[in-house]
Design a protein around this motif. Structure first.
Motif, PDB file in Angstrom:
ATOM      1  N   THR A 171       0.862  -1.183   0.000  1.00  0.00           N
ATOM      2  CA  THR A 171       0.000   0.000   0.000  1.00  0.00           C
ATOM      3  C   THR A 171       0.895   1.228   0.000  1.00  0.00           C
ATOM      4  O   THR A 171       1.906   1.238   0.691  1.00  0.00           O
ATOM      5  N   ASN A 172       0.508   2.230  -0.727  1.00  0.00           N
ATOM      6  CA  ASN A 172       1.275   3.461  -0.787  1.00  0.00           C
ATOM      7  C   ASN A 172       1.502   4.034   0.604  1.00  0.00           C
ATOM      8  O   ASN A 172       0.602   4.046   1.448  1.00  0.00           O
ATOM      9  N   PHE A 173       2.705   4.511   0.837  1.00  0.00           N
ATOM     10  CA  PHE A 173       3.091   5.037   2.148  1.00  0.00           C
ATOM     11  C   PHE A 173       2.153   6.149   2.609  1.00  0.00           C
ATOM     12  O   PHE A 173       1.737   6.198   3.770  1.00  0.00           O
ATOM     13  N   LEU A 174       1.793   7.045   1.682  1.00  0.00           N
ATOM     14  CA  LEU A 174       0.906   8.167   2.035  1.00  0.00           C
ATOM     15  C   LEU A 174      -0.425   7.679   2.577  1.00  0.00           C
ATOM     16  O   LEU A 174      -0.930   8.185   3.565  1.00  0.00           O
ATOM     17  N   ARG A 220      -1.036   4.927   4.016  1.00  0.00           N
ATOM     18  CA  ARG A 220      -0.864   4.350   5.353  1.00  0.00           C
ATOM     19  C   ARG A 220      -0.725   5.440   6.404  1.00  0.00           C
ATOM     20  O   ARG A 220      -1.187   5.291   7.528  1.00  0.00           O
ATOM     21  N   TYR A 278      -2.132   8.394   6.201  1.00  0.00           N
ATOM     22  CA  TYR A 278      -3.493   8.907   6.415  1.00  0.00           C
ATOM     23  C   TYR A 278      -4.280   7.985   7.340  1.00  0.00           C
ATOM     24  O   TYR A 278      -5.092   8.440   8.146  1.00  0.00           O
ATOM     25  N   GLN A 309      -3.608   8.928  10.701  1.00  0.00           N
ATOM     26  CA  GLN A 309      -4.391  10.115  11.094  1.00  0.00           C
ATOM     27  C   GLN A 309      -5.739   9.695  11.646  1.00  0.00           C
ATOM     28  O   GLN A 309      -6.201  10.215  12.659  1.00  0.00           O
ATOM     29  N   ALA A 328      -6.566  10.664  15.513  1.00  0.00           N
ATOM     30  CA  ALA A 328      -7.271  11.951  15.600  1.00  0.00           C
ATOM     31  C   ALA A 328      -8.059  12.110  16.904  1.00  0.00           C
ATOM     32  O   ALA A 328      -8.336  11.139  17.600  1.00  0.00           O
ATOM     33  N   LEU A 376      -2.685  12.992  17.827  1.00  0.00           N
ATOM     34  CA  LEU A 376      -2.319  13.490  16.506  1.00  0.00           C
ATOM     35  C   LEU A 376      -1.715  14.890  16.626  1.00  0.00           C
ATOM     36  O   LEU A 376      -2.022  15.620  17.571  1.00  0.00           O
ATOM     37  N   VAL A 398       6.956  14.077   4.653  1.00  0.00           N
ATOM     38  CA  VAL A 398       5.519  13.805   4.648  1.00  0.00           C
ATOM     39  C   VAL A 398       4.999  13.586   6.067  1.00  0.00           C
ATOM     40  O   VAL A 398       3.961  14.106   6.454  1.00  0.00           O
ATOM     41  N   GLU A 439       4.478  16.515   8.297  1.00  0.00           N
ATOM     42  CA  GLU A 439       3.385  17.338   7.798  1.00  0.00           C
ATOM     43  C   GLU A 439       2.030  16.732   8.151  1.00  0.00           C
ATOM     44  O   GLU A 439       1.118  17.436   8.569  1.00  0.00           O
TER      45      GLU A 439
END
Lengths: 387, 291
Positions: B122-125, B127, B129, B132, B136, B156, B232, B235
């Motif tokens: 799975t794309n790192f981004l 994961r 999210y 998050q 949260a 978070l 990333v 951020e």
């Protein structure tokens, strides 16, 4: 051992493959759209004479992400047989770097105000042939001839927005009318961790300057120092610096108040298609100390291979019914005054309520200007982010 | 000295063959690695124009700025510290995990290693999210706490969340080389050490750890390097409140108003120098071990 190395190599390969993507903005980005767009106009009769033999097969439109309703691009293709290919960027700087390099292959780009000025200085934009833009008359004359292109020699207003405060009226039943709600730490302590500021090195120090009663473009070192101190005092109370998904976080209640663009606030209130539902308790205000106005503009590149088709496309976008449909979709403000009556009642009411320039707020709005002295904001922001 | 013609011809052919084999790789490296690097190196000595346009006017100003302005010096120190911490935590978590996998029966090892790799599908981004959503204020953890009548906690947008994201992302890069090194280790040596009177700890520290050091070093380098350039995670999980080197370089190139490519290039060059020094250390450490 051999097996282990084999595994290691495989693992790394997969890892590299997975890490390839750049972050750019988040999914559900700041623009996006409402659903109930009115039906597009039925005729092309207002577009003047178009010599179809001069049209190209394709037009390359370099735009902000989700900043145009795909349905109007389809309509353009139906009418003229030109396929509009959209490529997106997340910052003016990103776009300028590509365009500067030359031969970008794009025909039309969408620089914000100050970036139009940069493009004019560097002679990157093609002078417009106004005789082809028969729908020019629909544009609000108040928005023409801004500082960045006084004759509108290369730029056509596309969409504009305001920057102010979006908040949840359930958390602020008395309403919010001042930047104090973001910067007075005694107040903010009551909802710490539930507010965000934009991740933007001009907008955010600009808000602090406004709170101090100064111009957004003030670069006097003493004023900047004061603004910097405000931001540093505010930082521990923030949830985040966020320019990406403020709309969702306001709608979901993760934030109760946020430094935000008008379109973001409208999306938080009305929802974003089937991506998330809106929260009617969200509202938007330009604080009494003032806020920002900004405008994105269509510019045809000097080295555009399809300048004729680009003019036809811009004239198409200037049709009131097309402009209305587009503004309804992306949630920002159309500079097309004849498009405003075609908007849904709901959106028009929000415009009147201060999501757009009104008689009530217009005098408090200021453009962000860039010159040699404003690079001081980069340093200020680095200090704030490094603290 | 002169070789006979037949031998000479043989050697010549060998050289041609070698050149033919090396050429594609070399060309690739020059075109896609060396040239861009040279461009960045040149940019780092240029002057920034008033609108963020690079002006070809040689200067040392960018490097002077980096080494004299505390905001930049601090960014380096902060990033190096965060990367060290990430590497250390990955090592402390990764070593026992790799050891555990090696000690499993052979049929279990492959599936276990597979599990370590699965997140990469799975794309790192995406994961990040997902993290998050977990962390949260009204996320998975806090809504569970709330449902149990417990007080909620801010997870978070903290530096702890950033560190969590970094360790989460880099851990497999630590486990895989460690696995390779530990797999090579002859566990009967531990029995020998015990026979000679060493405690379990002593046997680990004096026998096992030194012999698996190449794995530790490889894993540490693999974790440290990408962490230093990460932008990333801070951020998305840290609320973008603190700039690390990666954030700063990205901002100087793409977000600043005007952008400052020369300064960003100088920053990237210095970062590469730091990494180069570390990699040299790594090579010295591992080759001495093999001696």
């Amino acid at each position: 051992m051999k097996k282990a190395i084999h595994w290691l190599a495989l693992g790394l390969l997969l890892a590299l493959a997975a890490c390839g993507g750049a972050p750019a903005a988040s999914p559900g980005n700041e623009y996006g759209g409402a659903t109930d767009a009115p039906a597009g106009g039925e005729t092309a009769a207002t577009d003047g004479e178009v010599d179809r033999s001069r049209l190209s097969g394709e037009l390359y439109f370099y735009n902000w992400s989700d900043y145009v309703d795909p349905a109007i691009l389809e309509q353009f293709q139906e009418e003229y047989g030109v396929e509009v290919i959209v490529d997106t960027y997340d910052s003016n700087e990103d776009m300028l770097a590509k365009v500067r390099a030359g031969n970008s292959g794009y025909d039309i780009v969408v620089p914000s105000d100050y970036a139009v000025q940069t493009m004019a200085i560097e002679d990157l934009g093609l002078p417009l042939d106004k005789s082809m833009l028969t729908n020019w008359t629909h544009l609000d004359p108040e928005l023409l001839g801004q500082y960045f292109d006084e004759e509108n020699a290369i730029s056509v207003p596309y969409l504009l927005g305001l920057t102010g405060i979006a908040y949840n009226t359930e958390a602020f039943p008395e309403g919010v009318d001042s930047w104090a709600a973001m910067f007075d730490t005694a107040q903010v302590a009551n909802y710490q961790g539930k507010l965000s500021m934009l991740e933007d090195e001009r907008e955010t120090p600009g808000a602090a300057l406004k709170y101090l009663g100064k111009s957004l473009n003030e670069t006097d070192p003493a004023a900047l120092e004061e603004a910097q101190a405000l931001l540093i005092a505010q930082k521990p109370l923030l949830a985040a610096y966020n320019s990406a998904d403020v709309n969702r976080k306001l709608a979901s209640g993760e934030y109760v108040i946020a430094h935000a663009w008008s379109g973001t606030a409208m999306q938080a209130r009305n929802g974003l298609g089937d991506e998330f539902s809106g929260n009617p308790a969200i509202t938007f205000v330009i604080p009494k100390e003032g806020g920002t106005i900004w405008m994105d503009n269509l510019v045809i590149l000097k080295d555009s291979p399809n300048a004729y088709t680009a003019h036809v496309f811009i004239n198409f976008l200037l049709r009131p019914e097309i402009a209305a449909q587009n503004a309804e979709y992306v949630g920002y403000i159309t500079p097309n005054q004849d498009a405003v009556p075609l908007l849904s009642q709901e959106v028009r009411d929000l415009y009147d309520a201060g999501y757009a320039p009104t008689d009530e707020n217009i005098d408090r709005l200021e453009w962000i200007v860039r010159d040699e002295s404003t690079s001081a904001f980069t340093d200020l922001w680095t200090v704030v982010k490094g603290d | 000295m002169a070789l006979n013609p037949a031998q000479d011809e043989l050697q010549r052919r060998e050289r041609v063959r070698l050149a033919g084999l090396l050429a594609p790789g070399l060309l690739w490296l020059i075109l896609f690695f060396a040239l861009p690097l040279v461009v960045i190196l040149i940019y780092s000595f240029m002057t920034n124009g008033p609108r963020g346009n690079v002006v070809f006017q040689p200067t040392l100003a960018n490097y002077i700025t980096l080494f004299t302005k505390s905001i930049y010096v601090n960014a380096y120190l902060r990033s190096i510290w965060a990367s060290l911490l990430t590497t250390l935590i990955c090592l402390l978590l990764g070593y026992p995990l790799a050891l555990f996998i090696v000690r499993q029966p052979a049929r279990w090892r492959t599936p276990l290693l597979f599990l370590i790799l699965i997140p990469f599908w799975t794309n790192f981004l995406v994961r990040i999210y997902a993290w998050q959503i977990i962390l949260a204020n009204n996320g998975l953890i806090n809504s569970s706490l709330d449902a149990l009548g417990l007080p909620t906690i801010t997870l978070l947008n903290t530096e702890g969340a950033t560190l969590l994201g970094l360790v989460y992302g880099e851990l497999p890069f630590m486990v895989l080389p460690l696995y390779a090194a530990i797999d090579r280790f002859d566990f009967t040596l531990l029995e020998a050490a015990a026979d000679l009177g060493a405690s379990r700890w002593r046997a680990f520290l004096r026998v096992m750890l030194p012999m698996t050091m190449p794995g530790v070093a490889a894993g540490s380098v693999l974790v440290f390097i990408p962490t230093l350039g990460q932008f990333v995670v801070s951020e998305l999980l840290g609320g973008a409140k603190v700039d690390y080197l990666g954030n700063l370089i990205q901002r100087l190139f793409l977000r600043s108003n005007p952008p400052d490519w020369p300064l960003g290039s100088a920053m990237a060059m210095v970062m590469m120098l730091v990494l180069l020094v570390l990699i040299l250390f790594y090579f010295r450490a591992t080759t001495e071990d093999d001696r």
